[in-house]
Design a protein around this motif. Sequence first.
Motif, PDB file in Angstrom:
ATOM      1  N   HIS A 125     -11.081-133.579  70.390  1.00  0.00           N
ATOM      2  CA  HIS A 125     -11.758-132.354  70.801  1.00  0.00           C
ATOM      3  C   HIS A 125     -12.975-132.046  69.946  1.00  0.00           C
ATOM      4  CE1 HIS A 125      -7.794-131.324  72.870  1.00  0.00           C
ATOM      5  NE2 HIS A 125      -8.687-131.538  73.804  1.00  0.00           N
ATOM      6  N   VAL A 126     -13.023-132.557  68.738  1.00  0.00           N
ATOM      7  CA  VAL A 126     -14.251-132.456  67.948  1.00  0.00           C
ATOM      8  C   VAL A 126     -15.348-133.288  68.600  1.00  0.00           C
ATOM      9  CG1 VAL A 126     -15.312-133.028  65.722  1.00  0.00           C
ATOM     10  CG2 VAL A 126     -13.068-131.923  65.793  1.00  0.00           C
ATOM     11  N   ALA A 127     -14.972-134.468  69.123  1.00  0.00           N
ATOM     12  CA  ALA A 127     -15.950-135.298  69.834  1.00  0.00           C
ATOM     13  C   ALA A 127     -16.450-134.586  71.088  1.00  0.00           C
ATOM     14  CB  ALA A 127     -15.335-136.648  70.191  1.00  0.00           C
ATOM     15  N   HIS A 128     -15.530-133.983  71.846  1.00  0.00           N
ATOM     16  CA  HIS A 128     -15.954-133.192  73.008  1.00  0.00           C
ATOM     17  C   HIS A 128     -16.899-132.073  72.576  1.00  0.00           C
ATOM     18  CE1 HIS A 128     -14.109-134.555  76.675  1.00  0.00           C
ATOM     19  NE2 HIS A 128     -12.867-134.495  76.220  1.00  0.00           N
ATOM     20  N   ALA A 129     -16.512-131.354  71.527  1.00  0.00           N
ATOM     21  CA  ALA A 129     -17.318-130.220  71.073  1.00  0.00           C
ATOM     22  C   ALA A 129     -18.715-130.665  70.659  1.00  0.00           C
ATOM     23  CB  ALA A 129     -16.621-129.517  69.909  1.00  0.00           C
ATOM     24  N   PRO A 137     -29.570-127.792  74.531  1.00  0.00           N
ATOM     25  CA  PRO A 137     -30.910-127.347  74.124  1.00  0.00           C
ATOM     26  C   PRO A 137     -30.810-126.332  73.000  1.00  0.00           C
ATOM     27  CG  PRO A 137     -30.680-127.309  76.512  1.00  0.00           C
ATOM     28  CD  PRO A 137     -29.313-127.567  75.958  1.00  0.00           C
ATOM     29  N   PRO A 138     -31.791-126.290  72.113  1.00  0.00           N
ATOM     30  CA  PRO A 138     -31.716-125.351  70.986  1.00  0.00           C
ATOM     31  C   PRO A 138     -31.593-123.914  71.469  1.00  0.00           C
ATOM     32  CG  PRO A 138     -33.915-126.319  71.183  1.00  0.00           C
ATOM     33  CD  PRO A 138     -33.032-127.073  72.110  1.00  0.00           C
ATOM     34  N   ALA A 139     -30.648-123.188  70.856  1.00  0.00           N
ATOM     35  CA  ALA A 139     -30.359-121.828  71.299  1.00  0.00           C
ATOM     36  C   ALA A 139     -31.102-120.775  70.488  1.00  0.00           C
ATOM     37  CB  ALA A 139     -28.853-121.572  71.210  1.00  0.00           C
ATOM     38  N   GLY A 140     -31.619-121.152  69.344  1.00  0.00           N
ATOM     39  CA  GLY A 140     -32.289-120.188  68.492  1.00  0.00           C
ATOM     40  C   GLY A 140     -31.344-119.480  67.547  1.00  0.00           C
ATOM     41  N   ASP A 141     -30.040-119.610  67.796  1.00  0.00           N
ATOM     42  CA  ASP A 141     -29.046-119.039  66.891  1.00  0.00           C
ATOM     43  C   ASP A 141     -27.777-119.865  67.026  1.00  0.00           C
ATOM     44  OD1 ASP A 141     -28.126-118.287  69.374  1.00  0.00           O
ATOM     45  OD2 ASP A 141     -28.316-116.131  69.050  1.00  0.00           O
ATOM     46  N   ASP A 142     -26.646-119.297  66.654  1.00  0.00           N
ATOM     47  CA  ASP A 142     -25.389-120.028  66.732  1.00  0.00           C
ATOM     48  C   ASP A 142     -25.041-120.364  68.184  1.00  0.00           C
ATOM     49  OD1 ASP A 142     -25.300-119.583  64.031  1.00  0.00           O
ATOM     50  OD2 ASP A 142     -23.867-117.921  64.162  1.00  0.00           O
ATOM     51  N   THR A 143     -24.336-121.486  68.366  1.00  0.00           N
ATOM     52  CA  THR A 143     -23.879-121.903  69.691  1.00  0.00           C
ATOM     53  C   THR A 143     -22.364-121.943  69.705  1.00  0.00           C
ATOM     54  OG1 THR A 143     -25.857-123.234  70.116  1.00  0.00           O
ATOM     55  CG2 THR A 143     -23.895-123.758  71.402  1.00  0.00           C
ATOM     56  N   ALA A 144     -21.760-121.111  70.538  1.00  0.00           N
ATOM     57  CA  ALA A 144     -20.314-121.172  70.726  1.00  0.00           C
ATOM     58  C   ALA A 144     -19.988-122.389  71.574  1.00  0.00           C
ATOM     59  CB  ALA A 144     -19.809-119.902  71.401  1.00  0.00           C
ATOM     60  N   VAL A 145     -18.832-122.989  71.326  1.00  0.00           N
ATOM     61  CA  VAL A 145     -18.441-124.170  72.086  1.00  0.00           C
ATOM     62  C   VAL A 145     -16.986-124.021  72.513  1.00  0.00           C
ATOM     63  CG1 VAL A 145     -17.813-125.484  70.011  1.00  0.00           C
ATOM     64  CG2 VAL A 145     -18.390-126.697  72.111  1.00  0.00           C
ATOM     65  N   LEU A 146     -16.733-124.334  73.781  1.00  0.00           N
ATOM     66  CA  LEU A 146     -15.389-124.232  74.346  1.00  0.00           C
ATOM     67  C   LEU A 146     -15.041-125.563  74.990  1.00  0.00           C
ATOM     68  CD1 LEU A 146     -12.945-122.387  75.012  1.00  0.00           C
ATOM     69  CD2 LEU A 146     -14.116-121.788  77.147  1.00  0.00           C
ATOM     70  N   VAL A 147     -13.949-126.165  74.530  1.00  0.00           N
ATOM     71  CA  VAL A 147     -13.476-127.446  75.046  1.00  0.00           C
ATOM     72  C   VAL A 147     -12.140-127.217  75.736  1.00  0.00           C
ATOM     73  CG1 VAL A 147     -12.654-129.753  74.440  1.00  0.00           C
ATOM     74  CG2 VAL A 147     -14.642-128.780  73.259  1.00  0.00           C
ATOM     75  N   LEU A 148     -12.033-127.678  76.977  1.00  0.00           N
ATOM     76  CA  LEU A 148     -10.789-127.590  77.737  1.00  0.00           C
ATOM     77  C   LEU A 148     -10.595-128.898  78.492  1.00  0.00           C
ATOM     78  CD1 LEU A 148     -11.258-123.998  79.181  1.00  0.00           C
ATOM     79  CD2 LEU A 148      -9.374-124.680  77.688  1.00  0.00           C
ATOM     80  N   ASP A 149      -9.440-129.531  78.279  1.00  0.00           N
ATOM     81  CA  ASP A 149      -9.158-130.762  79.014  1.00  0.00           C
ATOM     82  C   ASP A 149      -7.650-130.919  79.166  1.00  0.00           C
ATOM     83  OD1 ASP A 149      -8.312-131.551  76.494  1.00  0.00           O
ATOM     84  OD2 ASP A 149      -9.637-133.297  76.355  1.00  0.00           O
ATOM     85  N   GLY A 150      -7.216-132.127  79.501  1.00  0.00           N
ATOM     86  CA  GLY A 150      -5.786-132.364  79.632  1.00  0.00           C
ATOM     87  C   GLY A 150      -5.093-132.361  78.288  1.00  0.00           C
ATOM     88  N   ARG A 151      -5.569-133.237  77.398  1.00  0.00           N
ATOM     89  CA  ARG A 151      -4.959-133.303  76.076  1.00  0.00           C
ATOM     90  C   ARG A 151      -5.839-134.108  75.136  1.00  0.00           C
ATOM     91  NH1 ARG A 151      -0.296-137.658  75.055  1.00  0.00           N
ATOM     92  NH2 ARG A 151      -1.077-137.125  72.979  1.00  0.00           N
ATOM     93  N   GLY A 152      -5.630-133.855  73.855  1.00  0.00           N
ATOM     94  CA  GLY A 152      -6.166-134.696  72.801  1.00  0.00           C
ATOM     95  C   GLY A 152      -5.001-135.229  71.998  1.00  0.00           C
ATOM     96  N   GLU A 153      -5.118-135.219  70.673  1.00  0.00           N
ATOM     97  CA  GLU A 153      -4.022-135.711  69.838  1.00  0.00           C
ATOM     98  C   GLU A 153      -2.810-134.782  69.915  1.00  0.00           C
ATOM     99  OE1 GLU A 153      -7.922-137.114  68.171  1.00  0.00           O
ATOM    100  OE2 GLU A 153      -7.108-135.187  68.834  1.00  0.00           O
ATOM    101  N   VAL A 154      -3.032-133.481  69.666  1.00  0.00           N
ATOM    102  CA  VAL A 154      -1.923-132.519  69.676  1.00  0.00           C
ATOM    103  C   VAL A 154      -2.289-131.234  70.413  1.00  0.00           C
ATOM    104  CG1 VAL A 154      -0.894-133.376  67.535  1.00  0.00           C
ATOM    105  CG2 VAL A 154      -2.640-131.576  67.430  1.00  0.00           C
ATOM    106  N   ALA A 155      -3.488-131.157  70.958  1.00  0.00           N
ATOM    107  CA  ALA A 155      -3.976-129.914  71.548  1.00  0.00           C
ATOM    108  C   ALA A 155      -4.648-130.195  72.886  1.00  0.00           C
ATOM    109  CB  ALA A 155      -4.951-129.218  70.595  1.00  0.00           C
ATOM    110  N   SER A 156      -4.973-129.108  73.595  1.00  0.00           N
ATOM    111  CA  SER A 156      -5.652-129.226  74.888  1.00  0.00           C
ATOM    112  C   SER A 156      -6.900-128.354  74.952  1.00  0.00           C
ATOM    113  CB  SER A 156      -4.702-128.807  76.018  1.00  0.00           C
ATOM    114  OG  SER A 156      -4.444-127.402  75.953  1.00  0.00           O
ATOM    115  N   HIS A 157      -7.296-127.787  73.816  1.00  0.00           N
ATOM    116  CA  HIS A 157      -8.359-126.775  73.830  1.00  0.00           C
ATOM    117  C   HIS A 157      -8.890-126.620  72.416  1.00  0.00           C
ATOM    118  CE1 HIS A 157      -8.614-122.491  72.443  1.00  0.00           C
ATOM    119  NE2 HIS A 157      -9.465-122.337  73.441  1.00  0.00           N
TER     120      HIS A 157
END
Length: 550
Positions: A125-129, A137-157
Amino acid sequence: MRVLGINAIFHDPAAALVVDGRVVAAAEEERFSRRKHGKRPVPFSAWELPELSAAWCLASAGIDVDSLDAVAYSFDPGLCRDAAELGLSDPWDWLRIDYARRAPQFLAAALPGLDPDRVRFVPHHVAHAASAGLAAPPAGDDTAVLVLDGRGEVASHLAGVYRDGRLSPLHSQQLPHSLGLLYEDLTRHLGFLHSSDEYKVMALASYGRPKHLGLLRDLVRVTDDGGFQVERIDWAGMAKAVAAGGELTEEHADLAASVQTRLEEVILDLSRWLYDASGGASTLALAGGVALNCVANARLAAEGPYRDVWVQPAAGDAGTALGAALHVAGELGDRSTPMMGADLGRGWSDDELEAELRRAALPYTRPASIAAEAARVLADNGIVAWYQGRSEYGPRALGHRSLLAHPGDPDTTRRMNDVKGREQFRPIAPMVRAECFADLFDGVYPSPYMLFVHRVRPEWRDRIPAVTHVDGTARVQTVHPETEPLVAELLAEFERRTGLPVVVNTSLNTAGRPMVDTPREAMELFGSAPVDLLALGPFAVHRRALGGAR
């Protein structure tokens, strides 16, 4: 720094090459192997690597394996736990983890000259993020990131925020709770192929009513800490299971609509929590397979708290190859350069294309303008196979490997679905001149990657019926002349002839096959499908020149 990214663990194996923080090549293995999604998502296939796409990435950049600074693998087996402990019913998951642990040795065998010690594991999920937060594209400030999928190692989000190129995770939902697996289960119940056909469920939902929404709100709940819980669902209690290729009824459409609506609600709640937790970041970047749900993306953009929503065009697992490479490049000191487009795959020169046409003994011409020639055929209600430039990274055809048609004929949808061998309930999408977008559509702008749905303005629905879905929406690609000059020229010429600044755009493939990637594959599709014109680079091959009926 030179970093090669690899995705191989679940499905959609892919490779991406990042040089000095800039992606220079990225491609999915399916485009080389011609096997849809590269492989099936089972533990027994975890050892299969994107050998062909990785070799091409390196060759295209003139880089030798031994000159790589690192290889980034988008899964970290060191984070894994036993499947039963995670609440998953997967008795062979240990095999997947074992293969992942051996990935450095497997990669060294696949890429002779690679030192296994240069392979770095990147949490899935770090790779997804990173594929979203570092490529946006550059946002000019912080960029929030939301990852949702089936699964990773131990998480899905994963919910987090990028500040100055560094990810600060804010929450991660542990398995077995998973919105991606929820949608996969529904896909399987409706007779489709899971981890492949979820987009068909999204299309089917438009024909139904969310009559089971109350029950699903009880079973799929958001928690106060930015996560969610998904209880076991009795699908058969809402609609009987469908065998592969079986008949879909109103009850199945209602079930799809119910799950789709609940998914949208949960994503909205998660995004609002993230907005507050991130300190009010103005931009949200999305990745993970769930981010390919363009209906949910559109609702999030319309009702969520963010000024901008950006979705990685290769949001599924293929995109983790890019994300892993960007993440490791950042760890090595490089600053990432935002993606300027999805045309990151293979391309051929005009001389190479002409040599392929001669080899195939096809009659062809080189018109003064291939865009004008294609527009003329389209205006005459013909179908055009459009093959231009480098191929797209991700599941969407964006004007490089496309089938094009007239949007004003109501029968175009049936014809295109027949050409591609698709279900007739599935919509086809428009590409539109960017400067005309607001006249025809309401919704997210710009939309260069076709990852949002838009409301078709009422006065245009009868004028472009082929791209207006049953719910009055269309999945729009905006075409900008500064980034896609040839497609923009085609659209302008088509508008001059028809008064419509819109053309139907769907992927250049037929059912069950990956998108066309090579000139030979384009010619094979042209030869086997009722297509009127093959626009292969600057060259035109007309059906009538082959003696075929129009």
